[in-house]
Scaffold this motif. Structure first.
Motif, PDB file in Angstrom:
ATOM      1  N   ASP A  51       0.820  -1.210   0.000  1.00  0.00           N
ATOM      2  CA  ASP A  51       0.000   0.000   0.000  1.00  0.00           C
ATOM      3  C   ASP A  51       0.858   1.265   0.000  1.00  0.00           C
ATOM      4  OD1 ASP A  51      -2.394  -1.427   0.014  1.00  0.00           O
ATOM      5  OD2 ASP A  51      -2.742  -1.158   2.170  1.00  0.00           O
ATOM      6  N   LEU A  52       1.854   1.294   0.868  1.00  0.00           N
ATOM      7  CA  LEU A  52       2.664   2.511   0.991  1.00  0.00           C
ATOM      8  C   LEU A  52       3.601   2.699  -0.190  1.00  0.00           C
ATOM      9  CD1 LEU A  52       3.400   2.741   4.793  1.00  0.00           C
ATOM     10  CD2 LEU A  52       1.476   3.618   3.461  1.00  0.00           C
ATOM     11  N   LYS A  53       4.081   1.619  -0.765  1.00  0.00           N
ATOM     12  CA  LYS A  53       4.910   1.726  -1.973  1.00  0.00           C
ATOM     13  C   LYS A  53       4.108   2.405  -3.088  1.00  0.00           C
ATOM     14  CE  LYS A  53       8.651   0.606  -4.349  1.00  0.00           C
ATOM     15  NZ  LYS A  53       9.898   1.279  -4.174  1.00  0.00           N
ATOM     16  N   ALA A  54       2.817   2.093  -3.192  1.00  0.00           N
ATOM     17  CA  ALA A  54       1.957   2.718  -4.192  1.00  0.00           C
ATOM     18  C   ALA A  54       1.778   4.210  -3.907  1.00  0.00           C
ATOM     19  CB  ALA A  54       0.604   2.018  -4.242  1.00  0.00           C
ATOM     20  N   VAL A  55       1.648   4.577  -2.645  1.00  0.00           N
ATOM     21  CA  VAL A  55       1.522   5.996  -2.287  1.00  0.00           C
ATOM     22  C   VAL A  55       2.821   6.730  -2.630  1.00  0.00           C
ATOM     23  CG1 VAL A  55       1.215   7.637  -0.386  1.00  0.00           C
ATOM     24  CG2 VAL A  55      -0.181   5.556  -0.472  1.00  0.00           C
ATOM     25  N   TYR A  56       3.944   6.143  -2.288  1.00  0.00           N
ATOM     26  CA  TYR A  56       5.239   6.752  -2.622  1.00  0.00           C
ATOM     27  C   TYR A  56       5.340   6.952  -4.136  1.00  0.00           C
ATOM     28  CZ  TYR A  56       7.944   6.769   1.754  1.00  0.00           C
ATOM     29  OH  TYR A  56       8.464   7.072   2.992  1.00  0.00           O
ATOM     30  N   ALA A  57       5.000   5.932  -4.906  1.00  0.00           N
ATOM     31  CA  ALA A  57       5.093   6.018  -6.365  1.00  0.00           C
ATOM     32  C   ALA A  57       4.171   7.111  -6.906  1.00  0.00           C
ATOM     33  CB  ALA A  57       4.753   4.675  -7.000  1.00  0.00           C
ATOM     34  N   ALA A  58       2.977   7.245  -6.357  1.00  0.00           N
ATOM     35  CA  ALA A  58       2.039   8.280  -6.796  1.00  0.00           C
ATOM     36  C   ALA A  58       2.584   9.680  -6.548  1.00  0.00           C
ATOM     37  CB  ALA A  58       0.697   8.100  -6.091  1.00  0.00           C
ATOM     38  N   HIS A  59       3.486   9.800  -5.583  1.00  0.00           N
ATOM     39  CA  HIS A  59       4.122  11.083  -5.281  1.00  0.00           C
ATOM     40  C   HIS A  59       5.478  11.222  -5.974  1.00  0.00           C
ATOM     41  CE1 HIS A  59       1.512  13.071  -2.271  1.00  0.00           C
ATOM     42  NE2 HIS A  59       1.012  11.842  -2.195  1.00  0.00           N
ATOM     43  N   GLY A  60       5.790  10.292  -6.857  1.00  0.00           N
ATOM     44  CA  GLY A  60       7.038  10.364  -7.600  1.00  0.00           C
ATOM     45  C   GLY A  60       8.270   9.997  -6.801  1.00  0.00           C
ATOM     46  N   VAL A  61       8.082   9.298  -5.709  1.00  0.00           N
ATOM     47  CA  VAL A  61       9.205   8.888  -4.861  1.00  0.00           C
ATOM     48  C   VAL A  61       9.574   7.452  -5.212  1.00  0.00           C
ATOM     49  CG1 VAL A  61      10.028   8.554  -2.503  1.00  0.00           C
ATOM     50  CG2 VAL A  61       8.416  10.414  -3.015  1.00  0.00           C
ATOM     51  N   ASP A  62      10.767   7.272  -5.752  1.00  0.00           N
ATOM     52  CA  ASP A  62      11.240   5.948  -6.149  1.00  0.00           C
ATOM     53  C   ASP A  62      12.120   5.368  -5.042  1.00  0.00           C
ATOM     54  OD1 ASP A  62      11.685   3.679  -7.696  1.00  0.00           O
ATOM     55  OD2 ASP A  62      13.450   4.567  -8.647  1.00  0.00           O
ATOM     56  N   ALA A  63      11.485   5.078  -3.922  1.00  0.00           N
ATOM     57  CA  ALA A  63      12.205   4.527  -2.769  1.00  0.00           C
ATOM     58  C   ALA A  63      11.225   3.661  -1.979  1.00  0.00           C
ATOM     59  CB  ALA A  63      12.735   5.651  -1.887  1.00  0.00           C
ATOM     60  N   ASP A  64      11.774   2.779  -1.184  1.00  0.00           N
ATOM     61  CA  ASP A  64      10.931   1.991  -0.294  1.00  0.00           C
ATOM     62  C   ASP A  64      10.608   2.817   0.945  1.00  0.00           C
ATOM     63  OD1 ASP A  64      10.563  -0.472  -1.603  1.00  0.00           O
ATOM     64  OD2 ASP A  64      12.600  -1.077  -1.085  1.00  0.00           O
ATOM     65  N   PRO A  65       9.367   2.754   1.413  1.00  0.00           N
ATOM     66  CA  PRO A  65       9.033   3.428   2.659  1.00  0.00           C
ATOM     67  C   PRO A  65       9.845   2.802   3.804  1.00  0.00           C
ATOM     68  CG  PRO A  65       7.062   2.533   1.592  1.00  0.00           C
ATOM     69  CD  PRO A  65       8.236   2.062   0.820  1.00  0.00           C
ATOM     70  N   PRO A  66      10.367   3.612   4.713  1.00  0.00           N
ATOM     71  CA  PRO A  66      11.096   3.045   5.852  1.00  0.00           C
ATOM     72  C   PRO A  66      10.175   2.204   6.730  1.00  0.00           C
ATOM     73  CG  PRO A  66      11.573   5.384   5.617  1.00  0.00           C
ATOM     74  CD  PRO A  66      10.435   5.071   4.702  1.00  0.00           C
ATOM     75  N   PHE A  67      10.608   0.997   7.019  1.00  0.00           N
ATOM     76  CA  PHE A  67       9.873   0.081   7.884  1.00  0.00           C
ATOM     77  C   PHE A  67      10.744  -0.235   9.089  1.00  0.00           C
ATOM     78  CE2 PHE A  67       6.751  -0.208   4.845  1.00  0.00           C
ATOM     79  CZ  PHE A  67       5.787  -1.155   5.136  1.00  0.00           C
ATOM     80  N   TRP A  68      10.092  -0.408  10.232  1.00  0.00           N
ATOM     81  CA  TRP A  68      10.801  -0.770  11.446  1.00  0.00           C
ATOM     82  C   TRP A  68      10.085  -1.923  12.071  1.00  0.00           C
ATOM     83  CZ3 TRP A  68      11.239   2.924  16.203  1.00  0.00           C
ATOM     84  CH2 TRP A  68      11.998   2.325  17.207  1.00  0.00           C
TER      85      TRP A  68
END
Length: 68
Positions: A51-68
């Motif tokens: 889900d968050l990877k899709a949000v990042y991509a929609a904002h033009g961010v080509d990175a993995d969301p930080p997970f902990w």
């Protein structure tokens, strides 16, 4: 700076929760001062990451969301 949203373990992730963490991520990305990340149980990590990877991509961010 990464700010983390704490997502506790859920047997089934309700749609309202999915909407919440996606919207939170969108707002943090749109603000631009911080990087949104999540603390999430491994039981739910695959769904949340997708889900968050899709949000990042929609904002033009080509990175993995930080997970902990």
């Amino acid at each position: 700076t990464v700010i983390y949203l704490d997502i506790e373990r859920m047997q089934v992730v309700p749609q309202r929760m999915r909407d919440y963490y996606r919207e939170w991520t969108e707002r943090v990305l749109a603000d631009g001062r911080f990087v949104p990340g999540v603390y999430v149980h491994t039981h739910n990590a695959t769904l949340v990451h997708r889900d968050l990877k899709a949000v990042y991509a929609a904002h033009g961010v080509d990175a993995d969301p930080p997970f902990w």
